[in-house]
Design an enzyme around this catalytic site. Structure first.
Site, mmCIF file in Angstrom:
data_model
loop_
_atom_site.group_PDB
_atom_site.id
_atom_site.type_symbol
_atom_site.label_atom_id
_atom_site.label_comp_id
_atom_site.label_asym_id
_atom_site.label_seq_id
_atom_site.Cartn_x
_atom_site.Cartn_y
_atom_site.Cartn_z
ATOM 1 N N HIS A 3 0.766 -1.026 -0.115
ATOM 2 C CA HIS A 3 -0.024 0.048 0.065
ATOM 3 C C HIS A 3 0.790 1.342 0.016
ATOM 4 O O HIS A 3 2.027 1.514 0.567
ATOM 5 C CB HIS A 3 -0.948 0.108 1.413
ATOM 6 C CG HIS A 3 -0.285 -0.078 2.583
ATOM 7 N ND1 HIS A 3 0.213 1.049 3.177
ATOM 8 C CD2 HIS A 3 0.229 -1.165 3.267
ATOM 9 C CE1 HIS A 3 0.802 0.718 4.266
ATOM 10 N NE2 HIS A 3 0.720 -0.445 4.448
ATOM 11 N N ASP A 4 0.470 2.339 -0.846
ATOM 12 C CA ASP A 4 1.017 3.711 -0.725
ATOM 13 C C ASP A 4 2.191 3.630 -1.493
ATOM 14 O O ASP A 4 3.029 4.792 -1.117
ATOM 15 C CB ASP A 4 0.933 4.273 0.637
ATOM 16 C CG ASP A 4 -0.503 4.262 1.208
ATOM 17 O OD1 ASP A 4 -1.193 4.821 0.807
ATOM 18 O OD2 ASP A 4 -0.636 3.621 2.327
ATOM 19 N N GLY A 40 4.893 -1.139 2.843
ATOM 20 C CA GLY A 40 4.355 0.115 2.411
ATOM 21 C C GLY A 40 5.201 1.336 2.453
ATOM 22 O O GLY A 40 6.027 1.593 3.087
#
Length: 271
Positions: A127-128, A145
């Protein structure tokens, strides 16, 4: 209702949920599933047995191989089911078993991947993350992340990258390395813990960087990492000496930028 271009070919054993947007000449192979909020741009080819889900956009002419799961919910402990995105650029090749997660609201809400990148089997983009163009993630590479990876970086098989780490443009990460700290542009890192081993001269040469420029970047590297004082203070003090060399300035500015992680060093795990 889905928006499916007339030239798209959807196998009868595939599932395309209502709401999906399917571009021209898209191929969705058997036993694949395309979620209701997915956009597949023109020429995307999902071979078979793959999942594209979530609020995900896949750029033109990408090729997705079996068992890939693209746009899955993040594995963050703070995941609360909010809307977030995964955006993949054009002409990426996503091989078997690759996973790419959507962003999180707390991390900006988007995971982004640039153009012309190659993701080999079982690599993971968490994520991200923010990835540039022409990147290679070899087999079993793991990005935690919020990782940032610059253009033309190569990450060799089995390496793992700590969350919030930055990997600069055209860096090279050796196989099975543990990347705990930021890696400078053009840097070459190996080992566990990862140790900076100099510059990726081969990659710089292949990218068409002139020998004289490579020598300047080498001199800047030596002045930054071998002089007394901290790496960041050394880099800041040198900036005016390299105004005529954008590549050296790129290294200097990368080191001086704010970051959640320290800088990988040739002599210590961090600097």
């Amino acid at each position: 209702m889905s928006s499916i271009a007339s030239s798209a070919r959807i196998h009868p054993l595939a599932v395309v949920e209502d709401g999906a947007v399917i571009g021209e000449n898209v191929v969705v192979g058997p036993f694949s599933r395309v979620g209701s909020r997915v956009v597949l741009k023109d020429g995307v080819h999902i071979i078979s047995n793959a999942v594209v889900d979530g609020f995900t956009e896949v750029g033109a002419d990408c090729r997705i191989h079996p068992m890939a799961v693209i746009g899955g919910v993040s594995q963050s402990l703070h995941e609360a089911g909010e809307d977030s995105k995964l955006v993949i650029g054009a002409r990426c090749t996503i091989r078997e078993g690759v996973t790419m997660n959507s962003g999180t609201v707390g991390g900006g809400g988007i995971t982004s991947v640039g153009d012309d990148s190659l993701f080999l089997a079982n690599s993971h983009v968490a994520h991200d993350c923010r990835l540039g163009n022409n990147i290679i993630l070899s087999n079993n590479v793991m990005l935690a992340g919020h990782v940032i990876v610059g253009d033309r970086a190569i990450l060799s098989g089995g390496c793992a990258v700590h969350q919030f780490t930055r990997i600069g443009r055209q860096a090279f990460i050796g196989g099975l390395s543990a990347v705990n700290y930021d890696v400078i542009p053009y840097g070459m890192l190996n080992g566990n813990p990862g140790i900076l081993g100099g510059l990726n001269v081969v990659g710089m040469t292949r990218a068409g960087i002139e020998r004289a420029v490579i020598h300047k970047v080498r001199r800047a590297y030596k002045d930054i990492f071998e002089a007394e004082g901290s790496v960041r203070s050394n880099a800041a003090a040198l900036r005016n000496d390299y105004l005529d060399c954008p590549e050296a300035l790129e290294v200097i500015d990368f080191i001086c930028a704010e970051s959640d992680r320290a800088i990988s060093s040739p002599y210590r795990g961090k600097a």
